[in-house]
Design a protein around this motif. Sequence first.
Motif, mmCIF file in Angstrom:
data_model
loop_
_atom_site.group_PDB
_atom_site.id
_atom_site.type_symbol
_atom_site.label_atom_id
_atom_site.label_comp_id
_atom_site.label_asym_id
_atom_site.label_seq_id
_atom_site.Cartn_x
_atom_site.Cartn_y
_atom_site.Cartn_z
ATOM 1 N N ALA A 12 -83.192 -3.654 10.127
ATOM 2 C CA ALA A 12 -83.201 -4.825 10.410
ATOM 3 C C ALA A 12 -81.964 -5.498 10.123
ATOM 4 N N GLU A 13 -82.013 -7.008 10.098
ATOM 5 C CA GLU A 13 -80.702 -7.921 10.113
ATOM 6 C C GLU A 13 -80.878 -7.979 8.623
ATOM 7 N N ASP A 14 -79.547 -8.008 7.950
ATOM 8 C CA ASP A 14 -79.242 -8.081 6.578
ATOM 9 C C ASP A 14 -79.643 -9.284 5.555
ATOM 10 N N GLU A 15 -79.574 -10.391 6.322
ATOM 11 C CA GLU A 15 -79.980 -11.682 5.679
ATOM 12 C C GLU A 15 -81.619 -11.862 5.648
ATOM 13 N N LYS A 16 -82.234 -10.980 6.624
ATOM 14 C CA LYS A 16 -83.847 -11.310 6.571
ATOM 15 C C LYS A 16 -84.454 -10.156 6.063
ATOM 16 N N MET A 17 -83.677 -9.168 5.309
ATOM 17 C CA MET A 17 -84.369 -8.022 4.764
ATOM 18 C C MET A 17 -85.292 -8.337 3.753
ATOM 19 N N PRO A 18 -84.919 -9.173 2.818
ATOM 20 C CA PRO A 18 -86.031 -9.597 1.757
ATOM 21 C C PRO A 18 -87.311 -9.882 2.283
ATOM 22 N N GLU A 19 -87.211 -10.883 3.038
ATOM 23 C CA GLU A 19 -88.506 -11.557 3.884
ATOM 24 C C GLU A 19 -89.437 -10.263 4.687
ATOM 25 N N ILE A 20 -88.478 -9.358 5.223
ATOM 26 C CA ILE A 20 -88.975 -8.464 5.960
ATOM 27 C C ILE A 20 -89.885 -7.518 5.029
ATOM 28 N N ILE A 21 -89.024 -7.225 3.901
ATOM 29 C CA ILE A 21 -89.669 -6.030 3.064
ATOM 30 C C ILE A 21 -91.170 -6.659 2.354
ATOM 31 N N GLU B 112 -94.883 -5.128 3.025
ATOM 32 C CA GLU B 112 -95.524 -4.559 1.882
ATOM 33 C C GLU B 112 -97.033 -5.217 2.159
ATOM 34 N N LYS B 113 -97.059 -6.521 2.501
ATOM 35 C CA LYS B 113 -98.406 -7.113 2.819
ATOM 36 C C LYS B 113 -99.339 -6.144 3.767
ATOM 37 N N ILE B 114 -98.555 -5.758 5.149
ATOM 38 C CA ILE B 114 -98.886 -5.122 6.006
ATOM 39 C C ILE B 114 -99.422 -3.855 5.507
ATOM 40 N N VAL B 115 -98.747 -3.058 4.684
ATOM 41 C CA VAL B 115 -98.908 -1.770 4.067
ATOM 42 C C VAL B 115 -100.330 -1.875 3.214
ATOM 43 N N LYS B 116 -100.444 -3.023 2.616
ATOM 44 C CA LYS B 116 -101.545 -3.162 1.763
ATOM 45 C C LYS B 116 -102.912 -3.621 2.474
ATOM 46 N N LYS B 117 -102.727 -4.241 3.785
ATOM 47 C CA LYS B 117 -103.733 -4.584 4.586
ATOM 48 C C LYS B 117 -104.561 -3.334 5.148
ATOM 49 N N ILE B 118 -103.507 -2.504 5.899
ATOM 50 C CA ILE B 118 -103.831 -1.418 6.327
ATOM 51 C C ILE B 118 -104.447 -0.182 5.868
ATOM 52 N N GLU B 119 -103.562 0.166 4.698
ATOM 53 C CA GLU B 119 -103.880 1.147 3.578
ATOM 54 C C GLU B 119 -103.901 0.544 2.172
ATOM 55 N N PRO B 120 -104.741 -0.092 1.710
ATOM 56 C CA PRO B 120 -104.774 -0.586 0.544
ATOM 57 C C PRO B 120 -104.498 0.118 -0.713
ATOM 58 N N ASP B 121 -104.504 1.446 -1.000
ATOM 59 C CA ASP B 121 -104.368 2.379 -1.892
ATOM 60 C C ASP B 121 -102.857 2.866 -1.651
ATOM 61 N N THR B 122 -102.041 2.708 -0.841
ATOM 62 C CA THR B 122 -100.704 2.848 -0.560
ATOM 63 C C THR B 122 -99.833 1.916 -1.305
ATOM 64 N N VAL B 123 -98.826 2.506 -1.966
ATOM 65 C CA VAL B 123 -97.683 1.858 -2.764
ATOM 66 C C VAL B 123 -96.511 1.940 -1.933
#
Length: 73
Positions: free
Chosen positions: A45-54, A58-69
């Motif tokens: 992804a674009e460097d300047e947007k990386m913190p928001e993208i990450i 993380e929200k997407i991962v928690k929503k789809i697979e709640p036990d995944t870190v």
Amino acid sequence: MKKTFRLEGLDCANCAAKIEAAVGKIEGVKEATVNFMTTKMIIEAEDEKMPEIIAEAEKIVKKIEPDTVMKKA
């Protein structure tokens, strides 16, 4: 910029595909790949947007697979 993450606790290949598709749709993401066998996710992804993208990924991962870190690999 490419960032690699380990998805600890990912135990569903279908969920890996859903995560990959959802993260790929985040604004600013050029490419997202999730390898179920290695439990790694690579986000390009674009460097300047990386913190928001990450944060969004993380929200997407928690929503789809709640036990995944999501951890930096």
